[in-house]
Write a protein that holds these residues in place. Structure first.
Motif, PDB file in Angstrom:
ATOM      1  N   SER A 276     -37.000   8.384  16.681  1.00 51.61           N
ATOM      2  CA  SER A 276     -35.948   7.392  16.484  1.00 51.61           C
ATOM      3  C   SER A 276     -34.566   7.890  16.895  1.00 51.61           C
ATOM      4  N   PHE A 301     -35.845  -1.841   9.446  1.00 48.12           N
ATOM      5  CA  PHE A 301     -36.907  -2.280  10.353  1.00 48.12           C
ATOM      6  C   PHE A 301     -37.169  -3.782  10.229  1.00 48.12           C
ATOM      7  N   ASN A 305     -37.017  -6.285  13.399  1.00 49.28           N
ATOM      8  CA  ASN A 305     -38.124  -7.126  13.841  1.00 49.28           C
ATOM      9  C   ASN A 305     -37.629  -8.531  14.189  1.00 49.28           C
ATOM     10  N   PHE A 339     -30.273  -0.702  12.983  1.00 54.94           N
ATOM     11  CA  PHE A 339     -30.861   0.621  13.150  1.00 54.94           C
ATOM     12  C   PHE A 339     -29.992   1.696  12.517  1.00 54.94           C
ATOM     13  N   SER A 401     -42.183  -1.771  16.109  1.00 52.30           N
ATOM     14  CA  SER A 401     -41.344  -1.900  14.923  1.00 52.30           C
ATOM     15  C   SER A 401     -42.104  -2.557  13.772  1.00 52.30           C
ATOM     16  N   THR A 405     -43.016  -0.856  10.117  1.00 52.07           N
ATOM     17  CA  THR A 405     -42.654  -1.495   8.855  1.00 52.07           C
ATOM     18  C   THR A 405     -43.831  -1.498   7.880  1.00 52.07           C
TER      19      THR A 405
END
Length: 453
Positions: A276, A301, A305, A339, A401, A405
């Motif tokens: 990341s 996350f 999404n 993020f 992503s 999650t």
């Protein structure tokens, strides 16, 4: 409360640490045309004929990608060097690599050699590869338990600050000129010299001194200097309990870590999150120790999404309505923000917290290797993904992503306010509840015993 000494150490470690990583990434963009012309002219001076445009593009690709090669080499040796010589000493020595790289950059135009630019980029990459790992370990081990999240988030902050500084220096009318670009490329020597001069005034990390060196007096002195003079017995008892659980102090290699089924869950978490750093953004470290790591991850996350799905739609209809491009810009900003407050602010402290001292250097080596390989492959492959999928390129990242999650919800325990041993025990309990091999845990796992004082 954070003390002045600890705040100053965070600044000093950051400027000579991950700040360099961000600086090297962004500063290369501004002088690109100058460097291409310099390489071409150098070849004309040597052989009387210029490079073809394809050759110039290839050589420029080598200049850019050689940074990742150096970074990969740096992470390969960082863990072992930290164990053998200590975090602080390796950070000091690593600055000499950056200074040498800066010298090569500064003299490249004068001596008429583009080869030394390649060598300088490899040295910069090596410096960044070592710095990413050692800075993370050093500042995490220097932080008391209640400030560990906030201080390790500074790692991500200094990456972002380095990128911003590189962009700012690159837009300077003087430094971005034809005559001055070698000095722009050599500017990384300044933060390296700054850390060389200032870091000796600070101690090595208390955890390293007590657990690795068994220097109790040095550990107490370091804690008093960094955390202010007080009763630090609770922290020290946690360190002693961890030291006593490390199977006679044996250090574990990357292969040991991959083979040990008792920490399989932590390794999977590390591999999911360590890449990341490629998407790092501005973050808010002040809330991480209040809200919790898992909450920030799920929230970050979750928003990402939704934003990726909306961004795919706006890019698809980019030409249909005049307001759609503005909506795309807003979504990109919201994506970076999401993020930043979620994954970016949690990855650094999480990697520090989920492994005990015997595995921590190898864990950072493994995550660093994946980080640099991912950087190389992403830079190489993403243009072809865009060419093939167009506006649907983000669906790949949306799928990833969403899967992350779900993984966080099911497989990652909360680490806020827990000691290293308590976090390790939480992972073991998750493995057992998910039907993991209890016999393997009983045979292979590190014995965890803790007492609440």
């Amino acid at each position: 409360m954070i003390t002045w000494n600890l705040a100053l150490l965070t600044l000093v470690a950051g400027i000579g640490g991950t700040f360099q990583f961000g600086l090297h990434i962004s500063i290369i963009n501004s002088p690109s045309e100058h460097i291409k012309r310099f390489m071409n002219q150098t070849w004309v001076d040597r052989h009387g004929s210029p490079f073809s445009s394809e050759t110039v593009t290839f050589l420029w690709s080598l200049v850019v990608s050689s940074y990742s090669v150096g970074g990969f080499l740096g992470v390969l040796v960082a863990g072992e060097l930290c164990i053998r010589y200590g975090r602080k000493r390796i950070m000091l020595w690593n600055n000499l690599v950056a200074v040498l790289g800066a010298v090569f950059m500064a003299i490249s135009r004068t001596i008429g050699s583009f080869e030394v630019i390649l060598l300088g980029r490899i040295l910069y990459g090596f410096n960044a590869g070592v710095g990413l790992n050692v800075h993370n370990m050093y500042i995490g081990e220097c932080a008391p338990q209640n400030l560990r999240g906030m201080l390790t988030v500074s790692i991500a902050f200094f990456i972002a600050a380095g990128k911003l500084a590189g962009l700012a220096f690159g837009t300077s009318e003087f430094l971005s000129s034809e005559a001055a670009w070698p000095f722009l490329m050599a500017i990384s020597g300044i933060p390296a010299v700054f850390q060389l001069v200032t870091l000796p005034f600070f101690p090595d990390s208390p955890r390293y001194l007590l657990i690795d060196m068994e220097d109790k007096e040095g550990c107490v002195k370091a804690m008093n200097q960094l955390w202010a003079e007080s009763d630090h017995m609770a922290e020290m008892n946690n360190m002693i309990a961890e030291r006593n659980s490390l199977k006679q102090g044996k250090r574990r290699s990357v292969m040991d870590m991959l083979r040990d089924r008792s920490i399989r869950q932590q390794v999977i978490v590390l591999l999911v999150f360590c890449g990341s750093l490629q998407l790092i953004g501005i973050n808010v470290g002040c809330i991480i120790d209040r809200v919790g790591r898992k909450t920030l991850l799920l929230g970050g996350f979750g928003f990402m999404n939704v934003i990726l799905a909306l961004l795919t739609a706006t890019l698809t209809f980019q030409e249909s309505y005049t307001w759609v491009p503005y909506a795309s810009s807003v979504l990109i900003f919201l994506f970076i923000f999401s993020f930043g407050i979620g994954p970016a602010s949690v990855v650094c402290p999480l990697a520090m917290e989920i492994f005990l001292q015997s595995y921590r250097p190898s864990a950072f080596t493994l995550s660093g290797m994946l980080n640099w390989v991912e950087m190389f492959l992403l830079g190489l492959g993403f243009p072809f993904i865009v060419q093939g999928l167009g506006s649907f390129s983000f669906l790949i990242f949306l799928a990833y992503s969403l899967s992350v999650t779900v993984f966080i919800w099911m497989c990652v325990p909360e680490t806020r306010g827990r000691s290293m041993l308590e976090i390790t025990d939480a992972f073991h309990q998750l493995t057992i509840r998910r039907g993991g091999a209890r016999k393997d845990l009983e045979r292979d796992t590190i014995a965890v015993t803790s007492t609440r004082l």
